[in-house]
Structure formats: C-alpha cells, structure tokens
Design a protein around this motif. Structure first.
Motif, mmCIF file in Angstrom:
data_model
loop_
_atom_site.group_PDB
_atom_site.id
_atom_site.type_symbol
_atom_site.label_atom_id
_atom_site.label_comp_id
_atom_site.label_asym_id
_atom_site.label_seq_id
_atom_site.Cartn_x
_atom_site.Cartn_y
_atom_site.Cartn_z
ATOM 1 N N ILE A 407 0.884 -1.080 0.315
ATOM 2 C CA ILE A 407 0.404 -0.513 -0.061
ATOM 3 C C ILE A 407 0.486 1.503 0.031
ATOM 4 C CG2 ILE A 407 -1.708 1.396 1.763
ATOM 5 C CD1 ILE A 407 -2.977 -1.115 2.436
ATOM 6 N N LYS A 408 0.207 2.463 -0.399
ATOM 7 C CA LYS A 408 0.608 3.559 -1.038
ATOM 8 C C LYS A 408 0.317 4.842 -0.239
ATOM 9 C CE LYS A 408 4.881 1.596 -1.823
ATOM 10 N NZ LYS A 408 5.992 2.019 -1.377
ATOM 11 N N PRO A 409 -0.055 5.737 0.306
ATOM 12 C CA PRO A 409 1.855 5.501 1.163
ATOM 13 C C PRO A 409 2.107 5.030 2.132
ATOM 14 C CG PRO A 409 -0.021 7.568 1.214
ATOM 15 C CD PRO A 409 -0.400 6.155 0.414
ATOM 16 N N SER A 410 2.902 4.450 2.454
ATOM 17 C CA SER A 410 3.545 3.206 2.835
ATOM 18 C C SER A 410 3.158 3.755 4.284
ATOM 19 C CB SER A 410 4.836 2.876 2.647
ATOM 20 O OG SER A 410 5.245 1.525 3.824
ATOM 21 N N PRO A 411 2.691 3.450 5.495
ATOM 22 C CA PRO A 411 2.262 3.087 6.575
ATOM 23 C C PRO A 411 3.541 2.517 7.665
ATOM 24 C CG PRO A 411 0.952 1.600 6.229
ATOM 25 C CD PRO A 411 1.750 1.849 4.966
ATOM 26 N N LEU A 412 4.284 0.965 6.720
ATOM 27 C CA LEU A 412 5.434 0.414 7.351
ATOM 28 C C LEU A 412 6.088 1.277 8.713
ATOM 29 C CD1 LEU A 412 6.231 -1.895 4.295
ATOM 30 C CD2 LEU A 412 4.289 -2.444 6.508
ATOM 31 N N ALA A 417 8.133 0.753 13.803
ATOM 32 C CA ALA A 417 8.132 1.705 14.795
ATOM 33 C C ALA A 417 6.905 0.988 16.662
ATOM 34 C CB ALA A 417 8.209 2.895 15.392
ATOM 35 N N LEU A 418 6.346 1.362 16.114
ATOM 36 C CA LEU A 418 5.177 0.572 17.173
ATOM 37 C C LEU A 418 5.713 -0.652 17.487
ATOM 38 C CD1 LEU A 418 2.726 -0.013 18.695
ATOM 39 C CD2 LEU A 418 1.714 0.208 16.934
ATOM 40 N N LYS A 419 5.784 -1.576 16.200
ATOM 41 C CA LYS A 419 5.839 -3.256 16.500
ATOM 42 C C LYS A 419 7.784 -3.282 17.226
ATOM 43 C CE LYS A 419 7.226 -7.592 14.534
ATOM 44 N NZ LYS A 419 7.712 -7.910 13.438
ATOM 45 N N LYS A 420 8.519 -2.222 17.205
ATOM 46 C CA LYS A 420 9.825 -2.807 17.630
ATOM 47 C C LYS A 420 10.030 -2.170 19.217
ATOM 48 C CE LYS A 420 14.583 -1.149 17.414
ATOM 49 N NZ LYS A 420 15.716 -0.141 16.971
ATOM 50 N N HIS A 421 8.486 -1.119 19.928
ATOM 51 C CA HIS A 421 8.579 -0.624 21.142
ATOM 52 C C HIS A 421 8.166 -1.912 21.706
ATOM 53 C CE1 HIS A 421 8.406 2.119 24.008
ATOM 54 N NE2 HIS A 421 7.031 1.465 24.193
ATOM 55 N N MET A 422 7.364 -2.631 21.034
ATOM 56 C CA MET A 422 6.279 -3.139 21.497
ATOM 57 C C MET A 422 7.295 -4.749 22.233
ATOM 58 S SD MET A 422 2.395 -3.404 19.272
ATOM 59 C CE MET A 422 1.558 -4.294 21.143
ATOM 60 N N ASP A 443 2.148 2.954 29.665
ATOM 61 C CA ASP A 443 3.460 3.006 28.822
ATOM 62 C C ASP A 443 3.047 4.824 27.850
ATOM 63 O OD1 ASP A 443 4.660 3.293 26.671
ATOM 64 O OD2 ASP A 443 6.104 1.280 26.699
ATOM 65 N N VAL A 444 3.593 6.030 27.973
ATOM 66 C CA VAL A 444 3.743 7.244 26.661
ATOM 67 C C VAL A 444 3.213 7.165 25.687
ATOM 68 C CG1 VAL A 444 3.537 9.185 26.899
ATOM 69 C CG2 VAL A 444 3.116 8.541 29.080
ATOM 70 N N THR A 445 5.134 6.343 26.160
ATOM 71 C CA THR A 445 5.381 6.271 24.242
ATOM 72 C C THR A 445 4.832 5.331 23.685
ATOM 73 O OG1 THR A 445 7.716 6.080 25.349
ATOM 74 C CG2 THR A 445 7.747 5.288 23.434
ATOM 75 N N LEU A 446 4.116 4.519 24.392
ATOM 76 C CA LEU A 446 3.407 3.044 23.523
ATOM 77 C C LEU A 446 2.383 3.772 23.291
ATOM 78 C CD1 LEU A 446 2.322 0.388 22.366
ATOM 79 C CD2 LEU A 446 1.508 0.317 24.570
ATOM 80 N N HIS A 451 -0.516 6.949 18.382
ATOM 81 C CA HIS A 451 -1.505 7.810 17.408
ATOM 82 C C HIS A 451 -0.632 7.711 16.303
ATOM 83 C CE1 HIS A 451 -3.748 11.733 17.099
ATOM 84 N NE2 HIS A 451 -1.957 12.066 16.482
ATOM 85 N N HIS A 452 0.823 7.754 16.234
ATOM 86 C CA HIS A 452 1.794 7.880 14.699
ATOM 87 C C HIS A 452 1.154 6.944 13.710
ATOM 88 C CE1 HIS A 452 4.443 9.667 11.870
ATOM 89 N NE2 HIS A 452 4.688 8.521 12.186
ATOM 90 N N ALA A 453 1.054 5.670 14.563
ATOM 91 C CA ALA A 453 0.377 4.514 13.288
ATOM 92 C C ALA A 453 -1.092 4.474 13.210
ATOM 93 C CB ALA A 453 0.971 2.924 14.381
ATOM 94 N N MET A 454 -1.661 6.004 13.344
ATOM 95 C CA MET A 454 -3.576 5.689 13.375
ATOM 96 C C MET A 454 -3.040 6.123 12.236
ATOM 97 S SD MET A 454 -5.106 5.334 17.357
ATOM 98 C CE MET A 454 -7.116 6.037 15.980
#
Length: 781
Positions: A407-412, A417-422, A443-446, A451-454
């Motif tokens: 998918i473009k524009p890519s949300p990857l 970044a969300l996956k790595k944090h988890m 976890d505020v960073t989570l 939010h950014h991914a959404m």
C-alpha cells in the motif's frame, strides 16, 4: 397558543441536511476537531468582535409560539458593518464547496442573521459562511448579503416545513401524555410486593435520584418498572431507557410494551442492536464509497423518519431493517435517529455506559433527560470494568504490517516503530518468563507510537477504498482506536499490563473500578436511575462499585412459599481446585439422585468448562437425555439449544453447564421446563495474578479485598443459578449446593433470607431426601 422550543441547529439539520453517513467514532472525532478549529478561528477575532453569541426570538406561527434559540459562531464588526460568521470544518476540497453544497449550513447562518436583524432592527446584514480545511487549515469564506425581507421569507419557509413535522410529533406527545395519565395497570391484582416495588421506583424517578431495588423473580419486575417509569415521565425531553445485560433480556420489555399498548398506552418504543446485527451488507464497512446505505444517508433520512413514525409504534430490529432497505439508509444509524423521537429505548448497557459506543446525543450532550431502568443490575459491576478495559495484541500489529506491504503511501515505518517498541518492552520486562507484567502507569511512548500509526492508517482508509487489503487495515485500525479511547480514562483504578496469553503477547489497559465514570454518567446525565435485580446483596458491594456509595436501597421480600423450593446444602465434599478429582463420585451420585427422584429437566452448574468435562466423561448417559453446553455457541445456536432443553423427553434430562453463563441467568424456565439444579462449588472467580491485584486494590480502597474480588461475585452466580428454579408461585423444584465452604459463617450470611436450606453430611442419602421432598410437596398441591 402552544409554546415550543426549537434549536436553530436541530431545525435546519432536520430539514436541509444532505450528505453521507459518518460513523459515531468519526462523528465524535469530527466534533472534537471542529471545536478546536472553531477556537482557533475565534482566537483571531478583533477586540470588538464577539464569539458564541446567544440569540433568541419568540416566533408566532399559526397555533404555536416558537422559542427559537442558538449561538452565533462570530459576530464581527467590519467598517461599521455587522457580519454574522458561521464556521464549519471540513475534509472536502475547498474548491468543490459553494453556498449550495451544504444547504443546512447556509440556512443556519440565515436564521441567525434573521434573529439578529429582527432584534436589532436592521434592514440588511452580511453573512460569512467560512469553511476551514481540517488538514491544511486553508480557509474559504463565502460572503452573502441579505435584506431583511429575504431572511424573513427563508425563516417562514423553514418554520413552515419544520412545523409539519413538529405538529405530527407534538400530536403524538399529547396523545402519549393523555394515554399515560389514563393508563391503568393491565392486571386485576398486583402480585405480592409488586405494588411497593412500583411505588419505590416511581418516587425515585420523580425525585431524579438513585435507587437499588432487590425483588425476587416472579413478582413482575419488568411490567412494574416500565409502568412506574412511564408514570414518572412529564415532558418530551424525558426518555425512558430500559437497559439489559444480554440480548435475550430485550424480549420481555418489548412484550411488556405491546401488552401496555393493548391497554391504551400510546408510545413509540425502539430496541437498539449492534451495528453487526443490523447491517444489510455482507461485511460491515460504513465508508460511503463502499456502502450504498451510507452514501447519501442524510438525503433520504427525513423521508424514512416520517414514514416509520407515521406507520409504526414499536420499532424492532427486523422492522427497522425493512424500512432501511426500502429507503436505502443504514438501519443501525437509522435506528439511532428514530430513537430521537421514541419514548422508550430498550438497549444494552453499552449504549449508556461504554465510552466507545455510548449514545452521544443522550449522554454527552445536554438536551435530553434520560431516566434509566437497569435490569439484572448485578451484572453491571463486571460489565462496567470490561467497558473501560482494552487490549492490543502484537499479532494485530504484525498482521497490519503484512497486509500493508503493497500500500502507498506506506504506513510501514510507523507500524514497524510500534512493533519494535512492543518487542523491546517484552524483552525488558522478561514477559516470556514471568508471563504477566503489571504497571501502575501507562506507557506514554506506546500511546504516541499508536497515535502516529493511526494517522498513517487513516490516510490509507480514506484514499485506498477499493484496495483488497482495506478490510484488514480497517479492523486493525479500530483495535488501535479502541485502545487509545480507553487510555484517556487511565487513573489509579487502572493497571497497564503486558502478558503472554494463548502464546500471544497482549498489551492491556485493565480497569479495576469503573465507579467514577459510571457515577458521573448517572449523576450528571440522567434524571433518575433504578438498578434492580433479584440479587443485589450485599448492597454495599454494588453501590460502592457502581455509584461510589450513592443511592438508596429497597428490598421486596419473597412472596413465594419457601417450601416449594427444596434447597439442600451438601457440605460433605470439597470442590476446591486441588480436590476436584476426589469430588467426581459425589457429584455423579447426586446427579443420579436428582434424575431418579422425579423425571424432569435438570441442570448441573460447574465453576469451569474443564471441571464440567471431567464429570461429564465419567457420567453414564444410559437411560437419560444428556446435553452439554458448548463454549463456542452462537446466539442462534444457543436459543435453539435452550428450547430443546425446555421440551419434555421420555427420559429424565440433564444439562451440563457452567455458572455465570447464558443458561444460569436471564432465562425463565417455567413450570415443567426445569425441575431442579445442582450447583457445584461456590463459583469463585479463578485465582490468577490479575484477580489477586484486584483484591489488593480493594483492600487499598478500604474494602474487604477477598470478598470484593472473589466471594461476592461468586455467590451472586450461585444465587442466580438457584433463582432459575422458582419463577412463578406455581413452580416447584429442587436446588442442591455442593461444597464444604457453604458451612462457613460468611456463606450462610450471604444466602437470601427466604431460603430454608436442609443441611446434609456425607452419610445422608440424597435420593431419599429428594424423594421425600417431591412426595410431600406434591401431596400438598
């Protein structure tokens, strides 16, 4: 001359709204964004400009004196000239918008201009229709100048059209009030205790207070509550909400409304169901470019509302779907719109208390005055905690990453970044080893990563509407959105957890106590709340965990002859977890004793599916009809299963079931459909770390933590199961409780006052006791 209050916004929206349907989640988001954009625009005003200017006029028209009110977004002074500004936020390309794009917007500004010009004796006035693009913050202002005659004509046209509807609605309101005033109880006599139950409900609804009412099953709580609730209604803003814990609980109040209508009641009543149950499409997707029932929804809504309001009174799900199909509008949202003009709203607890789906128009705005009748209120403690809890699995994020690769524009980038944090959190807390990590702070960073991914996913949802992966993206987005929504309520009554559940890493927001938001909803948004059940003991437990101790208590003594229930408490055998293997023989012997003492239908309730299967596999089915509850039953399958159980067979029938499920609550087994129950154990919730933390939380709050986390919820399930046996004054039946713990003072004190238990030890022969009971009770009848 009748006086009628009209909101400018309500009037023009009803008459002139056009466009597509937006989901309630999007509507909530749009309102929040809209308020922010309004504030930003109004903050640019000059020193002599005014914002949120209240305007009002008394407008005589035919037999009505209309009190028309509203708030002007901006009252501006430019070169000695007055300008009315109406501000609208939009995601539509501004180049596509003119004064005819959204007729309701211009009409709203014209009505404000008319009222202001009338009150200030102006011959003409300028209107600015200002659109602000949500993403770019670009502004497009459409200026229009009107003389007073033009505004007066527009006002007369709007009022004339709106009064056609108001006259229809007011006629119903008059007839409703007349019918309620003249309505008499539909039965010749009140059941014992019913009259006092009804009086308590009426008085507390009139006083707009909170009442906890305990009344035994069979005295007619539903008819009593609805009749008294209707008598307490005295203006069109007041609506009677009848709340249920399960779908099955909606049937009886609907039947009760139909009964009252046969005795002269004139009301509009609606049953609300979930979006999934109401959808006419193969898959639920409310995007207007996907769903034809969402596209142009508001263009066809007015015709649909007038049609169903004129021709129907009781709006059930199937009827609403039929009208939705005919008018090509979404049945779920259509039902919510119909509720605006309904007098009784029958729905699940969620529509009032769940922050993710509750009805904004009733419980986050100010116009309506709901009165609540909360049935089976003992369920609300657990349900309220689940409403304010949410979980997000790492698997959801990994699925989103997999599906979004093309998918473009890519949300990857945002998703990775969300996956790595988890993943980092799992490693840092060594969750694979300890299985459950618990934190008092979220976890505020989570949340920031989510939010950014959404934001990235939302862009895809809005632009890639035909993409084959859109459904998967949408499902993941909604899970993220629900998690974020619940995070807004995080307080000391919550815990943030990371755990391994079914081999999957799960990140959760766990609510231990939802009493603060539940109490705020009841106190600030309702005009009287009744919480009633056959089981609300100890009352302190329920009042503390629902309304922080607020509310009065009323109890109706059981009118039933206690000798019609053979209650036997077998304290010979432990059913504690470590003793279960040794209890199987005693349980099976007790089941045989029931089945042999009298042919009939029986249920044995277990504290868990595993325990149930342990006994089921050793039980010899020969000569009996045996049924087994399935954990994965659909609602349709469950209803068929229940009807099959209620029927009479040649052989005695036994159902193996689990406490706290659909077979132990909310179902009437009347007459021969149920002869008795066996309750195995004391139904304590499972001992695990979260329940232990819940116990500790209650101790910190000053309560008996073990009782609040374990004893009271468990005993409630036991009492509910026993309550299935005697549903009317004619019913006969037996109930057996099996566990050594019932001999403890705590459990004896929690047994209802009308119980008359027979205590049994190991040497007592159960079958002889049961046969004696049946012989004695049938001889008396």
């Amino acid at each position: 001359m009748k006086t009628y209050r009209i909101s400018v916004k309500d009037m023009v929206t009803f008459l002139y709204a056009v466009g597509d349907l937006a989901s309630q989640t999007k509507l909530r988001t749009a309102q929040e964004i809209g308020r922010k954009i309004h504030d930003e625009r109004q903050n640019t005003y000059g020193i002599h400009d005014q914002k949120e200017v209240h305007v009002k006029t008394e407008y005589p028209y035919k037999d009505y004196l209309l009190s028309i009110t509203g708030y002007i977004d901006g009252l501006l002074q430019r070169e000695n000239s007055i300008i009315i500004e109406e501000i609208k936020s939009t995601s539509t390309d501004l180049s596509l918008i003119n004064e005819k794009t959204y007729p309701a917007h211009l009409m709203q500004a014209k009505v404000y201009a008319y009222i202001y010009a009338l009150n200030n004796n102006l011959k003409s006035i300028t209107v600015w229709l200002t659109y602000i693009h949500i993403e770019t913050k670009a502004v497009k202002t459409i200026p229009k100048r009107f003389n007073f005659s033009q505004l007066k004509n527009a006002m007369e046209e709007a009022v004339s059209d709106y009064l056609e509807w108001i006259t229809l609605y007011e006629k119903h309101q008059f007839e409703k009030a007349q019918s309620i005033e003249g309505l008499t109880f539909p039965f010749k006599e009140y059941r014992e205790g019913q009259y006092h139950f009804m009086g308590a409900i009426y008085q507390n609804l009139v006083r707009e207070s909170i009442l906890y009412a305990t009344a035994p099953t069979g005295i007619g709580k539903t008819i009593g509550a609805l009749f008294s609730g209707l008598k307490a209604i005295n203006n069109p803003k007041q609506k009677l909400f009848y709340l249920t814990a399960k779908n099955a609980g909606k049937t009886l109040p609907v039947e009760t409304v139909e009964l009252l209508k046969k005795h002269g009641l004139n009301v509009k009543a609606i049953t609300l169901n979930s979006k999934e149950n109401m959808c006419l499409m193969d898959e639920v997707d409310c995007d207007p470019d996907i769903c034809p029932y969402a596209k142009g929804f508001y263009n066809r809504l007015k015709a649909g509302l007038e049609d169903i309001f004129v021709h129907e009174d009781v709006y059930g799900p199937e009827l609403i779907k039929q009208y939705g199909e005919y008018h090509k509008i979404c049945p779920h949202e259509f039902a919510l719109e119909i509720s605006n003009y309904s007098d009784i709203i029958i729905c699940d607890y969620n529509y009032v208390f769940d922050p993710r789906i509750r009805l904004i128009r009733y419980f986050e705005e100010e116009y309506y005055q709901p009165k609540l009748l909360i049935d089976e209120a003992h369920n609300l403690v657990d349900r309220s905690r689940s409403m304010y809890s949410s979980e997000l699995s790492l698997d959801v994020i990994e699925t989103l990453i997999k599906e979004a690769k093309s998918i473009k524009p890519s949300p990857l980038s945002a998703l990775n970044a969300l996956k790595k944090h988890m993943e980092n959190a799992l490693i840092e807390e060594d969750v694979e080893k300890i299985k459950l990590a618990v934190f008092e702070d979220i976890d505020v960073t989570l949340l920031n990563r989510i939010h950014h991914a959404m934001k990235k996913l939302d862009d895809i949802i809005q632009t890639q509407k035909k993409h084959p992966k859109r459904k998967a993206i949408l499902e993941g987005y909604f899970q993220l959105a629900q998690f974020m929504r619940i995070s807004e309520y995080f307080t000391k009554a919550f815990r943030y957890t990371i755990e391994i559940k079914d081999h999957q890493p799960i990140f959760s927001i766990v609510c231990f106590d939802a009493s603060t938001p539940i109490q705020e909803t009841i106190q600030k948004k309702t005009k009287g709340t009744i919480l009633f059940s056959a089981t609300l003991q100890p009352i302190e437990y329920y009042s503390h965990l629902l309304t922080k101790g607020d509310g009065k208590y009323f109890e109706v003594p059981s009118p039933f002859d206690p000798k019609r229930l053979g209650l036997f408490v077998d304290v010979s055998t432990s059913t504690k977890y470590n003793d279960r293997q040794f209890s199987i023989n005693r349980i099976i012997d007790t089941i045989y004793a029931m089945l042999e003492s009298k042919k009939g239908n029986y249920i044995v309730f277990f504290p868990s599916y595993h325990y149930m299967h342990m006994v089921y596999e050793m039980f010899d089915h020969t000569g009996y009809s045996v049924m087994l509850q399935d954990r994965e039953m659909t609602m349709f399958e469950r209803n068929i299963f229940i009807e099959r159980f209620k029927s009479q067979d040649e052989n005695a029938k036994i159902l193996f079931s689990v406490l706290g499920g659909s077979f132990s609550e909310g179902i009437d087994y009347i007459g021969e459909s149920l002869s008795g129950v066996l309750v195995v154990g004391v139904a304590l919730p499972a001992f695990h770390k979260l329940n232990e933390l819940l116990k500790d939380y209650y101790y910190q709050e000053g309560f008996n933590g073990f009782d609040y986390a374990y004893t009271y919820p468990g005993m409630n399930k036991v009492i509910q199961a026993v309550g299935r046996v005697i549903r009317t004054q004619e019913d006969l039946g037996i109930a057996i409780l099996l566990d050594t713990r019932y001999n403890a003072k705590k459990y004896r004190s929690l047994m209802p006052s009308h119980w008359q238990p027979h205590w049994l030890e190991e040497e007592d022969l159960m079958q002889n006791k049961l046969e004696t009971f049946w012989k004695n009770v049938q001889t008396k009848n």
